[in-house]
Design a protein around this motif. Sequence first.
Motif, PDB file in Angstrom:
ATOM      1  N   THR A   1       0.816  -1.210   0.000  1.00  0.00           N
ATOM      2  CA  THR A   1       0.000   0.000   0.000  1.00  0.00           C
ATOM      3  C   THR A   1       0.848   1.258   0.000  1.00  0.00           C
ATOM      4  OG1 THR A   1      -1.713  -1.207   1.204  1.00  0.00           O
ATOM      5  CG2 THR A   1      -1.880   1.187   1.161  1.00  0.00           C
ATOM      6  N   VAL A   2       1.892   1.277   0.810  1.00  0.00           N
ATOM      7  CA  VAL A   2       2.734   2.468   0.906  1.00  0.00           C
ATOM      8  C   VAL A   2       3.425   2.730  -0.429  1.00  0.00           C
ATOM      9  CG1 VAL A   2       4.726   3.490   2.066  1.00  0.00           C
ATOM     10  CG2 VAL A   2       3.058   2.174   3.379  1.00  0.00           C
TER      11      VAL A   2
ATOM     12  N   GLN B   1      -3.976   3.178   5.549  1.00  0.00           N
ATOM     13  CA  GLN B   1      -2.621   3.345   5.035  1.00  0.00           C
ATOM     14  C   GLN B   1      -2.570   4.266   3.824  1.00  0.00           C
ATOM     15  OE1 GLN B   1      -0.096  -0.310   4.886  1.00  0.00           O
ATOM     16  NE2 GLN B   1      -1.959  -1.354   5.503  1.00  0.00           N
TER      17      GLN B   1
ATOM     18  N   ALA C   1      -0.750   7.897   3.996  1.00  0.00           N
ATOM     19  CA  ALA C   1       0.485   8.063   3.226  1.00  0.00           C
ATOM     20  C   ALA C   1       0.350   9.154   2.164  1.00  0.00           C
ATOM     21  CB  ALA C   1       0.870   6.740   2.564  1.00  0.00           C
TER      22      ALA C   1
ATOM     23  N   THR D   1      -8.401   7.442  10.071  1.00  0.00           N
ATOM     24  CA  THR D   1      -7.261   8.355  10.171  1.00  0.00           C
ATOM     25  C   THR D   1      -7.463   9.372  11.285  1.00  0.00           C
ATOM     26  OG1 THR D   1      -8.229   9.784   8.466  1.00  0.00           O
ATOM     27  CG2 THR D   1      -6.679   8.092   7.746  1.00  0.00           C
TER      28      THR D   1
END
Length: 318
Positions: free
Chosen positions: A136-137, A251, A255, A270
């Motif tokens: 994901t990052v 994520q 990010a 978040t």
Amino acid sequence: MSSIPATADIPRRAIQEYSFWQRLRLNNDWVSFWFMVPAGAFLLLFLAYPLGLGVWMSFTDARIGRDGVFIGTENYQWLWDDAVFWLSVFNTLVYTVVASAIKFAIGLYLALLLNRSMPFKALIRAAILVPFIVPTVLSAIAFWWIYDAQFSIISWSLMKLGLIDRYINFLGDTTLARASVIFANIWRGVPFVAITLLAGLQTVSPSLYEAATLDGATNWQRFRFITYPLLTPIIAVVMTFSVLFTFTDFQLIWALTRGGPVNSTHLMATLSYQRGILSGRLGEGAAIATAMIPFLLAAITISWFGMQRRKWQQGSDK
């Protein structure tokens, strides 16, 4: 006379055999129980206990570094009047509904397409999985490069074509930022929907389509009366997981935008992390996370009722 004892022994042997099989069945039940104990312990230790602890913490004023004191519903009362919290609820619902609907539409189209005979079908199926298996990052970094105000490949291409005269700040505008993170989520989630629905399509007998074609059914009629009814249980499961994964997404958003600009992309997940971990207010963060539970239960309930309406596929008259 000699046949009488043999006849009398028949019930005794039957009882002994019944007792043996009954004991064996009970032993198998106990073996099954002991096999389930590790799984049950894992669920209690790593799922039920953290969930219960989080719900309890939402009724306290716990902070990082000190234990909390029970304060009742004070955290929830505070959230009720918190405009940022309600904005995160709105963002989460829009993010989930729009992304899940588009992922389903594109995924279903790809599944129907890949279910046909075509050259390099196995290679295409493998290529479709790439967005799902990329971390994901790493995906977020790629999309940041695509969207960034100074290095955006989209803006650079449009400027070279003479369509714009300056870079577009995708992640700096509230509306564009929402659309950008939704597009990134769709890109990552479509492979899961497509491959799962494709697996469901593989279970539909081709003879059904052949019979419908002989009866003069169109492509839409074959989909409406054969594919869709038989695929409904798979669709219910896929959409349930898609909604759950999208609703709890963290994520990708963190990010890409950290919830900005001006909280326009903050999801409940978040915001819970920001309030609970970064700001140190564990009780408030736990309250935001707990507020997500009714929405998730609603999604599961809708899916469950959707599957119950298709019991006729299992031989029921409903």
